[in-house]
Design a protein around this motif. Structure first.
Motif, PDB file in Angstrom:
ATOM      1  N   GLN A  33       1.256  -1.224   0.163  1.00  0.00           N
ATOM      2  CA  GLN A  33      -0.130  -0.033   0.063  1.00  0.00           C
ATOM      3  C   GLN A  33       0.482   0.721  -0.074  1.00  0.00           C
ATOM      4  N   GLY A  34       0.734   2.279  -1.294  1.00  0.00           N
ATOM      5  CA  GLY A  34       1.483   3.075  -0.970  1.00  0.00           C
ATOM      6  C   GLY A  34       0.991   4.436  -0.294  1.00  0.00           C
ATOM      7  N   ALA A  35      -0.192   4.781  -0.331  1.00  0.00           N
ATOM      8  CA  ALA A  35      -0.536   6.083  -0.248  1.00  0.00           C
ATOM      9  C   ALA A  35      -0.892   6.175   1.549  1.00  0.00           C
ATOM     10  N   GLY A  36      -1.524   4.721   1.904  1.00  0.00           N
ATOM     11  CA  GLY A  36      -1.782   4.477   3.033  1.00  0.00           C
ATOM     12  C   GLY A  36      -0.644   4.901   3.885  1.00  0.00           C
ATOM     13  N   GLY A  37       0.660   4.249   3.755  1.00  0.00           N
ATOM     14  CA  GLY A  37       1.649   4.085   4.734  1.00  0.00           C
ATOM     15  C   GLY A  37       2.864   3.255   4.041  1.00  0.00           C
ATOM     16  N   VAL A  38       2.909   3.278   3.249  1.00  0.00           N
ATOM     17  CA  VAL A  38       3.944   2.389   2.640  1.00  0.00           C
ATOM     18  C   VAL A  38       4.087   0.664   3.537  1.00  0.00           C
ATOM     19  N   ILE A  39       2.724   0.637   3.569  1.00  0.00           N
ATOM     20  CA  ILE A  39       2.755  -0.950   4.449  1.00  0.00           C
ATOM     21  C   ILE A  39       2.948  -2.199   3.525  1.00  0.00           C
ATOM     22  N   PHE A  40       3.781  -2.409   4.071  1.00  0.00           N
ATOM     23  CA  PHE A  40       4.359  -4.247   3.192  1.00  0.00           C
ATOM     24  C   PHE A  40       3.329  -5.329   3.781  1.00  0.00           C
ATOM     25  N   PRO A  41       3.079  -6.170   3.336  1.00  0.00           N
ATOM     26  CA  PRO A  41       2.137  -7.403   3.563  1.00  0.00           C
ATOM     27  C   PRO A  41       3.466  -8.130   4.145  1.00  0.00           C
ATOM     28  N   PRO A  42       3.148  -8.850   5.621  1.00  0.00           N
ATOM     29  CA  PRO A  42       3.791  -9.945   5.593  1.00  0.00           C
ATOM     30  C   PRO A  42       4.081 -10.906   4.209  1.00  0.00           C
ATOM     31  N   SER A  43       4.501 -11.354   4.388  1.00  0.00           N
ATOM     32  CA  SER A  43       5.702 -12.502   3.185  1.00  0.00           C
ATOM     33  C   SER A  43       4.695 -13.653   3.054  1.00  0.00           C
ATOM     34  N   SER A  44       3.846 -14.118   3.967  1.00  0.00           N
ATOM     35  CA  SER A  44       3.071 -14.875   3.968  1.00  0.00           C
ATOM     36  C   SER A  44       1.403 -14.707   2.617  1.00  0.00           C
ATOM     37  N   TYR A  45       1.314 -13.494   2.773  1.00  0.00           N
ATOM     38  CA  TYR A  45       0.126 -13.200   2.754  1.00  0.00           C
ATOM     39  C   TYR A  45      -0.325 -13.203   1.087  1.00  0.00           C
ATOM     40  N   TRP A  46       0.639 -12.552  -0.165  1.00  0.00           N
ATOM     41  CA  TRP A  46       0.607 -12.289  -1.208  1.00  0.00           C
ATOM     42  C   TRP A  46       0.037 -13.700  -1.962  1.00  0.00           C
ATOM     43  N   PRO A  47       1.350 -14.770  -1.447  1.00  0.00           N
ATOM     44  CA  PRO A  47       1.042 -15.978  -1.880  1.00  0.00           C
ATOM     45  C   PRO A  47      -0.020 -17.132  -1.527  1.00  0.00           C
ATOM     46  N   GLU A  48      -0.852 -16.363  -0.518  1.00  0.00           N
ATOM     47  CA  GLU A  48      -1.915 -17.136   0.424  1.00  0.00           C
ATOM     48  C   GLU A  48      -3.107 -16.279  -0.850  1.00  0.00           C
ATOM     49  N   ILE A  49      -3.254 -14.862  -1.126  1.00  0.00           N
ATOM     50  CA  ILE A  49      -4.125 -14.402  -1.683  1.00  0.00           C
ATOM     51  C   ILE A  49      -4.443 -15.096  -3.425  1.00  0.00           C
ATOM     52  N   GLN A  50      -3.024 -15.413  -3.597  1.00  0.00           N
ATOM     53  CA  GLN A  50      -2.881 -15.918  -4.745  1.00  0.00           C
ATOM     54  C   GLN A  50      -3.527 -17.642  -5.112  1.00  0.00           C
ATOM     55  N   ARG A  51      -3.503 -17.936  -4.180  1.00  0.00           N
ATOM     56  CA  ARG A  51      -3.746 -19.066  -4.032  1.00  0.00           C
ATOM     57  C   ARG A  51      -5.806 -19.376  -4.213  1.00  0.00           C
ATOM     58  N   ILE A  52      -5.363 -18.124  -3.466  1.00  0.00           N
ATOM     59  CA  ILE A  52      -7.943 -18.268  -2.817  1.00  0.00           C
ATOM     60  C   ILE A  52      -8.305 -17.928  -3.878  1.00  0.00           C
ATOM     61  N   CYS A  53      -7.615 -16.410  -4.906  1.00  0.00           N
ATOM     62  CA  CYS A  53      -8.006 -16.504  -6.005  1.00  0.00           C
ATOM     63  C   CYS A  53      -7.928 -17.743  -7.471  1.00  0.00           C
ATOM     64  N   ARG A  54      -6.833 -18.383  -7.198  1.00  0.00           N
ATOM     65  CA  ARG A  54      -6.616 -19.564  -8.512  1.00  0.00           C
ATOM     66  C   ARG A  54      -7.576 -20.426  -7.686  1.00  0.00           C
ATOM     67  N   GLU A  55      -7.950 -20.401  -7.287  1.00  0.00           N
ATOM     68  CA  GLU A  55      -9.033 -22.173  -6.510  1.00  0.00           C
ATOM     69  C   GLU A  55      -9.878 -21.687  -6.640  1.00  0.00           C
ATOM     70  N   HIS A  56     -10.886 -20.089  -6.692  1.00  0.00           N
ATOM     71  CA  HIS A  56     -11.802 -19.845  -6.897  1.00  0.00           C
ATOM     72  C   HIS A  56     -12.400 -19.005  -8.319  1.00  0.00           C
ATOM     73  N   ASP A  57     -11.018 -19.373  -8.870  1.00  0.00           N
ATOM     74  CA  ASP A  57     -11.462 -18.466 -10.020  1.00  0.00           C
ATOM     75  C   ASP A  57     -11.738 -17.119 -10.371  1.00  0.00           C
ATOM     76  N   VAL A  58     -10.939 -16.409  -9.515  1.00  0.00           N
ATOM     77  CA  VAL A  58     -11.679 -14.507  -9.190  1.00  0.00           C
ATOM     78  C   VAL A  58     -10.081 -13.729  -9.521  1.00  0.00           C
ATOM     79  N   LEU A  59     -10.640 -13.550 -10.459  1.00  0.00           N
ATOM     80  CA  LEU A  59      -9.681 -12.306 -11.460  1.00  0.00           C
ATOM     81  C   LEU A  59      -8.044 -11.760 -10.682  1.00  0.00           C
TER      82      LEU A  59
END
Ligand SMILES: *Cc1c(COP(=O)(O)O)cnc(C)c1O
Length: 457
Positions: A230-256
């Protein structure tokens, strides 16, 4: 004339009389008077009083190449003379937009080969939604229309952009928002992680997406949109577990998965796109800011082949702007991207200036009495101010503390932005070691002065 001392008052009076600034309390600003910026070179700005300011924000996260590059001015000049404008609506095209599209296909991941153009990041996100809805309609799944976004995200200030964004101050001033947009919580561990382990918190926040998809029904969900950090929100870097899990969820549920790369794109993290740093693969990429280094406005949307193929073969897509693929903007973008690549500027952020910046920042500020955490990679950083860094106790008046610190910087000729109680740095990618030292020395002086003013030094 510009650097005559007595012209400042004149500029300020006219500015106050006739110009409404973005995101500003105009009465308050008019009382204080705007600072009039008259020229810039490299990482430095000059105001109408002749003061030289070091720009720790690359304008508004956009001047990746630094100011005053003659090559971009020449590209615009030559293009204006050859073909200042022509549209691409009615079976016509032009060399700059063709060249830019080929270049973007080279710089983006392999699955991205087709690009749509617009004039800003907000329009890029609007355009991404138009393309996503078109895609699902062509798949025979028009019910997939919900878009899931996050609290404290920034996606622009059009109705769609501001609805997607999770900024409550903006939502409060919008009596009607776009339909079918819902939000989940942001992955902001320092502020919202409580006693949880960082990585467990990252997973928990990602799984809010899965819970929301299940609640809405995957057959009704079109896409998830997020800024890699997040940029304007404060340069918030998510924990490293976050994006791989988001990607898994999107793929599994066919969400772009839409990556808003308006800040992260074009070298900010040392990668060409920030999603590479976080290790995920989006279906749609939105771009603006660093695309032209801010020299002229332009936005773009990259569609992965799955989506682009469907749109290409799906008949007319009723979307576009008068200035889609504007030849002057495209020519400037091409010149900008070639310089970022051929001068090795992006590579230098990854190997040299980025690591140096991050190291110096931590050397200067780790353990500071009011610094709770420092996040970032490459040439972007968020510095969390806190009343008690150890217990993560935040200031009750955090917005005021951030504003105080920002004003101390500005008065000392450093541009460092505040987002609530987080201080943000995102300098031009051409910044040198000496300039990094100067920025960090000034940032530290302002944070020290803030601590003294609060009696916490
Ligand atoms: C700046 C920004 C936008 C909006 O871009 P504009 O050109 O101001 O419309 C969208 N997304 C992100 C992540 C941004 O930082």
């Amino acid at each position: 004339m510009n650097d005559r001392i007595d012209s400042t008052a004149h500029y300020r009076a006219l500015d106050a009389a006739h110009h409404l600034h973005p995101f500003s309390d105009m009465a308050e600003l008019n009382r204080a008077g705007s600072r009039v910026i008259v020229k810039a070179e490299g990482v430095h700005l000059w105001d109408s009083e002749g003061a030289c300011i070091i720009d720790g924000m690359a304008g508004l996260w956009c001047v990746n190449l630094g100011y005053g590059r003659r090559e971009l001015a020449d590209a615009a000049h030559a293009q204006m003379q050859a073909l200042a404008y022509y549209n691409t609506f009615f079976r016509t095209t032009h060399p700059p937009v063709i060249e830019l599209s080929e270049l973007l296909a080279q710089l983006t991941p392999q699955t991205f080969n087709r690009f749509l153009y617009c004039n800003s990041g907000s329009e890029a996100n609007d355009t991404a939604l138009r393309a996503v809805h078109r895609y699902w309609a062509l798949q025979g799944k028009p019910d997939k229309r919900y878009v899931i976004a996050r609290s404290n995200a920034y996606h622009g200030s059009t109705i769609a952009g501001a609805t997607l964004g999770g900024m409550s101050d903006m939502h409060e001033q919008m009596p009607s928002k776009m339909e079918h947009v819902v939000h989940i919580d942001q992955p902001y561990w320092f502020g919202e992680g409580g006693e949880m382990d960082v990585e467990a918190f990252g997973l928990a926040r990602a799984r809010q997406l899965e819970a929301r998809i299940i609640e809405l029904g995957a057959e009704n969900v079109a896409a998830f949109i997020g800024e890699p950090f997040q940029g304007a929100g404060g340069v918030i870097f998510p924990p490293s577990s976050y994006w791989p899990e988001i990607q898994r969820i999107c793929r599994e549920h066919d969400v772009l998965l839409i990556a808003d790369e308006v800040i992260g794109g074009f070298g900010r993290t040392g990668e060409w796109f920030a999603h590479r740093h976080f290790g995920f693969e989006p279906d749609v990429i939105t771009m603006a800011k660093g695309l032209t280094s801010g020299y002229v406005p332009m936005g773009a949307v990259g569609l992965s082949d799955r989506i682009a193929d469907a749109i290409v073969n799906g008949g007319e897509f009723n979307h576009g702007f008068t200035y889609s693929g504007h030849p002057v903007a495209a020519a400037v973008a091409v010149a900008n991207l070639k310089l970022l690549r051929d001068e090795g500027i992006v590579a230098r952020v990854k190997e040299d200036t980025g690591p140096y910046f991050q190291m110096r920042l931590r050397d200067a500020l780790s353990g500071h009495p009011i610094v709770g955490e420092i996040q970032g990679v490459g040439l972007v950083a968020g510095i969390q101010l806190a009343e008690n860094p150890v217990t993560r106790k935040r200031f009750v008046n955090g917005d005021d503390v951030g504003t105080m610190c920002r004003n101390l910087c500005f008065n000392n000729n450093l541009v460092m932005r505040a987002s609530g109680d987080r201080m943000l740095l995102s300098p031009p990618l051409v910044v040198t070691h000496e300039e990094i030292d100067e920025m960090i020395a000034k940032a530290k002086a302002a944070i020290d002065a803030t601590a003294s003013a609060l009696g916490l030094a």
